[in-house]
Structure formats: C-alpha cells, structure tokens
Design a protein around this motif. Structure first.
Motif, PDB file in Angstrom:
ATOM      1  N   PRO A  46       0.829  -1.212   0.000  1.00 20.95           N
ATOM      2  CA  PRO A  46       0.000   0.000   0.000  1.00 20.95           C
ATOM      3  C   PRO A  46       0.858   1.254   0.000  1.00 20.95           C
ATOM      4  CG  PRO A  46      -0.626  -1.513   1.767  1.00 20.95           C
ATOM      5  CD  PRO A  46       0.648  -2.022   1.201  1.00 20.95           C
ATOM      6  N   GLY A  47       0.338   2.263  -0.673  1.00 21.13           N
ATOM      7  CA  GLY A  47       1.140   3.475  -0.859  1.00 21.13           C
ATOM      8  C   GLY A  47       1.077   4.421   0.318  1.00 21.13           C
ATOM      9  N   TRP A  48       1.353   3.933   1.498  1.00 19.81           N
ATOM     10  CA  TRP A  48       1.246   4.786   2.678  1.00 19.81           C
ATOM     11  C   TRP A  48       2.220   5.951   2.606  1.00 19.81           C
ATOM     12  CZ3 TRP A  48      -2.975   3.882   5.044  1.00 19.81           C
ATOM     13  CH2 TRP A  48      -3.478   2.583   5.151  1.00 19.81           C
ATOM     14  N   PHE A  49       3.348   5.708   1.976  1.00 25.10           N
ATOM     15  CA  PHE A  49       4.393   6.723   2.037  1.00 25.10           C
ATOM     16  C   PHE A  49       4.449   7.571   0.775  1.00 25.10           C
ATOM     17  CE2 PHE A  49       5.638   4.969   5.893  1.00 25.10           C
ATOM     18  CZ  PHE A  49       5.600   3.586   5.772  1.00 25.10           C
ATOM     19  N   GLU A  50       3.460   7.410  -0.050  1.00 19.65           N
ATOM     20  CA  GLU A  50       3.456   8.218  -1.256  1.00 19.65           C
ATOM     21  C   GLU A  50       2.927   9.609  -0.943  1.00 19.65           C
ATOM     22  OE1 GLU A  50       1.709   6.452  -4.632  1.00 19.65           O
ATOM     23  OE2 GLU A  50       2.416   4.478  -4.075  1.00 19.65           O
ATOM     24  N   THR A  51       3.422  10.559  -1.665  1.00 18.76           N
ATOM     25  CA  THR A  51       2.948  11.913  -1.452  1.00 18.76           C
ATOM     26  C   THR A  51       1.751  12.166  -2.352  1.00 18.76           C
ATOM     27  OG1 THR A  51       4.535  12.612  -3.100  1.00 18.76           O
ATOM     28  CG2 THR A  51       5.189  12.852  -0.818  1.00 18.76           C
ATOM     29  N   ILE A  52       0.656  12.565  -1.758  1.00 21.79           N
ATOM     30  CA  ILE A  52      -0.542  12.857  -2.543  1.00 21.79           C
ATOM     31  C   ILE A  52      -0.950  14.288  -2.247  1.00 21.79           C
ATOM     32  CG2 ILE A  52      -2.936  12.250  -2.986  1.00 21.79           C
ATOM     33  CD1 ILE A  52      -2.245   9.424  -2.022  1.00 21.79           C
ATOM     34  N   VAL A  86      11.353  12.016 -15.038  1.00 21.20           N
ATOM     35  CA  VAL A  86      11.561  10.799 -14.255  1.00 21.20           C
ATOM     36  C   VAL A  86      12.823  11.000 -13.430  1.00 21.20           C
ATOM     37  CG1 VAL A  86      12.004   8.322 -14.346  1.00 21.20           C
ATOM     38  CG2 VAL A  86      10.483   9.369 -16.027  1.00 21.20           C
ATOM     39  N   SER A  87      12.687  10.906 -12.109  1.00 24.11           N
ATOM     40  CA  SER A  87      13.886  11.037 -11.277  1.00 24.11           C
ATOM     41  C   SER A  87      13.936   9.874 -10.295  1.00 24.11           C
ATOM     42  CB  SER A  87      13.891  12.377 -10.545  1.00 24.11           C
ATOM     43  OG  SER A  87      12.833  12.432  -9.633  1.00 24.11           O
ATOM     44  N   VAL A  88      15.160   9.478  -9.995  1.00 24.52           N
ATOM     45  CA  VAL A  88      15.359   8.296  -9.162  1.00 24.52           C
ATOM     46  C   VAL A  88      16.318   8.637  -8.041  1.00 24.52           C
ATOM     47  CG1 VAL A  88      16.189   5.917  -9.132  1.00 24.52           C
ATOM     48  CG2 VAL A  88      15.044   6.792 -11.155  1.00 24.52           C
ATOM     49  N   ASP A  91      15.886   4.626  -3.314  1.00 22.95           N
ATOM     50  CA  ASP A  91      14.745   3.738  -3.112  1.00 22.95           C
ATOM     51  C   ASP A  91      13.422   4.410  -3.469  1.00 22.95           C
ATOM     52  OD1 ASP A  91      14.772   5.564  -1.139  1.00 22.95           O
ATOM     53  OD2 ASP A  91      14.491   4.165   0.521  1.00 22.95           O
ATOM     54  N   ARG A  92      13.480   5.413  -4.321  1.00 26.27           N
ATOM     55  CA  ARG A  92      12.259   6.121  -4.669  1.00 26.27           C
ATOM     56  C   ARG A  92      12.319   6.555  -6.125  1.00 26.27           C
ATOM     57  NH1 ARG A  92       8.784  10.234  -1.419  1.00 26.27           N
ATOM     58  NH2 ARG A  92       9.848  11.908  -2.489  1.00 26.27           N
ATOM     59  N   LEU A  93      11.229   6.296  -6.810  1.00 23.23           N
ATOM     60  CA  LEU A  93      11.106   6.741  -8.196  1.00 23.23           C
ATOM     61  C   LEU A  93      10.023   7.815  -8.223  1.00 23.23           C
ATOM     62  CD1 LEU A  93      11.419   6.333 -11.368  1.00 23.23           C
ATOM     63  CD2 LEU A  93       9.582   4.681 -11.143  1.00 23.23           C
ATOM     64  N   VAL A  94      10.330   8.941  -8.831  1.00 26.95           N
ATOM     65  CA  VAL A  94       9.336  10.011  -8.919  1.00 26.95           C
ATOM     66  C   VAL A  94       9.033  10.275 -10.387  1.00 26.95           C
ATOM     67  CG1 VAL A  94       8.773  12.404  -8.373  1.00 26.95           C
ATOM     68  CG2 VAL A  94      10.143  11.052  -6.770  1.00 26.95           C
ATOM     69  N   ALA A 123       5.319   9.777  -6.389  1.00 28.14           N
ATOM     70  CA  ALA A 123       6.536   9.212  -5.815  1.00 28.14           C
ATOM     71  C   ALA A 123       6.258   7.763  -5.453  1.00 28.14           C
ATOM     72  CB  ALA A 123       6.949  10.000  -4.583  1.00 28.14           C
ATOM     73  N   ILE A 124       7.052   6.864  -5.990  1.00 29.81           N
ATOM     74  CA  ILE A 124       6.790   5.447  -5.811  1.00 29.81           C
ATOM     75  C   ILE A 124       7.941   4.833  -5.008  1.00 29.81           C
ATOM     76  CG2 ILE A 124       6.392   3.269  -7.021  1.00 29.81           C
ATOM     77  CD1 ILE A 124       5.839   5.468  -9.469  1.00 29.81           C
ATOM     78  N   PRO A 125       7.643   4.317  -3.814  1.00 30.96           N
ATOM     79  CA  PRO A 125       8.699   3.662  -3.058  1.00 30.96           C
ATOM     80  C   PRO A 125       9.105   2.363  -3.741  1.00 30.96           C
ATOM     81  CG  PRO A 125       6.616   3.571  -1.848  1.00 30.96           C
ATOM     82  CD  PRO A 125       6.351   4.324  -3.105  1.00 30.96           C
ATOM     83  N   LEU A 126      10.384   2.139  -3.893  1.00 31.91           N
ATOM     84  CA  LEU A 126      10.868   0.944  -4.582  1.00 31.91           C
ATOM     85  C   LEU A 126      11.156  -0.149  -3.555  1.00 31.91           C
ATOM     86  CD1 LEU A 126      13.277   2.772  -7.051  1.00 31.91           C
ATOM     87  CD2 LEU A 126      11.058   1.771  -7.604  1.00 31.91           C
ATOM     88  N   PRO A 127      10.943  -1.398  -3.946  1.00 28.04           N
ATOM     89  CA  PRO A 127      11.159  -2.484  -2.987  1.00 28.04           C
ATOM     90  C   PRO A 127      12.629  -2.654  -2.603  1.00 28.04           C
ATOM     91  CG  PRO A 127      10.627  -3.360  -5.156  1.00 28.04           C
ATOM     92  CD  PRO A 127      10.432  -1.886  -5.232  1.00 28.04           C
TER      93      PRO A 127
END
Lengths: 165, 131
Positions: A46-52, A86-88, A91-94, A123-127
């Motif tokens: 779940p995207g708990w840590f995504e910025t919305i 696209v920025s990386v 552990d985060r892809l934006v 912003a997508i947290p990467l595994p």
C-alpha cells in the motif's frame, strides 16, 4: 425576564446555509476522492508513504521486479514525452510532469470534460535500492515504462550477529 | 444532445469481464466538444494501437471499442493497479452529424474523433409570380 434567542429559519435548519455549502461540498468531494483513491488501488504494497497532493491526479502504475531489475509502467495518455520528468533516488522513483489539455486546439466549445490535465507527481517507493545511473525510460502509446537496475550493494546485505562473550 | 452510455461515472469502471481470463472492459475518460460545425471526442486509451481501435457510427450512436494487448511486466508483480482488457464506450450523437465524414486519429494513447455537422439546408427563396 429571560431572553429567548432569536432563531431564523436558517439556524433551525429549514434552509440550507448557503455560505457553508461550498465548503461542505469540497469536504465531501475530498473524502470521495480519498476513498476512491484508497480502495481502487489493489496494490501489494500500500502506498502509505506516497505523497498525494490534493487536487492533483496520479497516473496508474504497475511494478514488477526480477533478480536484477525493477520495472515500472505508468499510464500517461496524451502527454508529450518532453513534459515527463523521471527522477530516481536510491529507493524512490518520482514520475512527474504536466498534461496539457487539447481543449485549446479545439476552441472554447467544451461541453463535457473528463480527462485529467495539469501537473502530476507520483513518488513510488521501490522495494529495493537501485542504481540511479542505470535508469531507462521509454514512452509509447501513452504508456511510460521505466527500467531500473537494482543496486548490487543492496542485493544481499549480510548482517553479522555478534554474540556476547 | 449528446448523451453518454448509462454507466457509472467511476473512473476506470469495470463494465464486464470474465473472471477466468481477468479480461476487463474499461470505460475511458472522454472529453466532448461541440463547435459550430464539428463534434470532437477525445478519449484516453493508453496502450492500444490504431489498428486495434474500432470506431463506428450507426443510428446516431457513436461507439468506441479498443483492444489493449495483455501487457504484464516480466518478473514478480510488486504493484498492480490496472488489469488486462480493453476500452468501450458509446455516445448518442443524434442525427445532426455526418457519420460518413467521421475521422479518427490515435496519438500518444489518445483517440481523437471528429464528426462534422451535416450542412444545414439553405433557406429557399420561393419566387412569387404575379397572377
């Protein structure tokens, strides 16, 4: 003699208070948006840590990983690839950018509007941590695919266990 | 004048689908514009191709049927927000438009359909002859 407060129809709830209608509507819309956003995302993580940010739209994404790579795909229909950023970090892809509406090209006779427009940022947290220097992004038919290479240092980090002696 | 098919307004609403194949049909977001002489529909259909999209106008109904090839990413899925399936939607545009002149283009995942309005009949001047 006791004072009886003067009650208007409005204060008795017989008439909707016009000054609060818009804020109530805003509140309801915001709640609907949050609920839809939450329940329409059958994500494994779940995207708990995504910025919305309120009022902004988020592109739909898929993400898959193999031993060495992480692939992310995002639906970005109608966006000029030059307007996508696209920025990386480790552990985060934006994925961010701006969608320009095609309304201007048609004129001002719009009768119905459903598509998203304006800025977006997801912003997508990467595994796992990735190597920021090995990122490739490809845009085709409204779909952005980002290929990331996992950082070799993070592949398996052995943690020594110290025993008390 | 233009009425959308009676579907739920929810974005990416699932209309039908077989649970075995998990092929779903999505309702695309569509912008509709009417100018003086033309009707323009702009539909977000990411991941399809020009040859896989079928646009038809019949009996005053414009329908869009787009297939999207199965596009599962290689590897183990970490996050999956959209399923496999196509896009379908139809609009009642009435009889004011010239279906035979419909033009559609597909670019960057966006389908743009232009239907010109039928040329209005010119007012006829009826000569009156003196008897």
């Amino acid at each position: 003699m006791s004072l009886i407060p003067f009650r208007t129809k409005r204060s008795l709830g017989m008439e909707p208070a016009s000054f609060s209608t818009s804020s109530l509507t805003d509140f309801r819309n915001e709640m609907n948006r949050l609920f839809e956003g939450f329940f329409n995302r059958p994500s494994v993580a779940p995207g708990w840590f995504e910025t919305i940010e309120p009022g902004r739209w988020l592109p739909t994404i898929d993400m898959a990983e193999s031993d060495e790579t992480i692939r992310v795909r995002a639906d970005l229909p109608g966006i000029d690839p030059n307007d996508v950023d696209v920025s990386v970090s480790e552990d985060r892809l934006v994925i961010s950018g701006e969608k320009k509406t095609e309304a201007e090209s048609v004129g001002n006779g719009w009768t119905h509007r459903e598509s998203h427009s304006g800025g977006f940022s997801r912003a997508i947290p990467l595994p796992e941590a990735v190597d920021p220097s090995k990122v490739a992004a490809h845009y085709d038919k409204g779909v952005l695919t980002v290929n990331l290479t996992k950082s070799p240092t993070s592949a398996s980090r052995k943690v020594p266990v110290i025993t008390a002696s | 004048m233009i009425a959308s098919s009676p579907t739920s307004p929810a974005e990416r609403n699932q209309l039908s689908g077989s649970s075995a194949e998990q092929r779903l049909t999505y309702r695309p977001n569509v912008d509709v514009a009417t100018c003086d002489d033309i009707l323009v529909l702009i539909a977000d259909i990411p991941g399809s191709s020009a040859s896989a999209i079928d646009v038809q106008v019949e009996d005053g109904v414009l329908s869009i049927d787009a297939a999207v090839p199965a596009r599962s990413l290689p590897g183990t899925a970490v996050r999956r927000e959209y399923g496999i399936g196509g896009y379908q939607r139809s609009f009642q545009i009435g009889a004011d438009f010239d279906a035979s002149q419909t033009a559609a283009t597909y670019r960057n995942g966006v389908l743009t359909i232009r239907v010109p309005r039928l040329a209005a009949e010119q007012p006829r001047t009826i000569p009156i002859t003196a008897g």
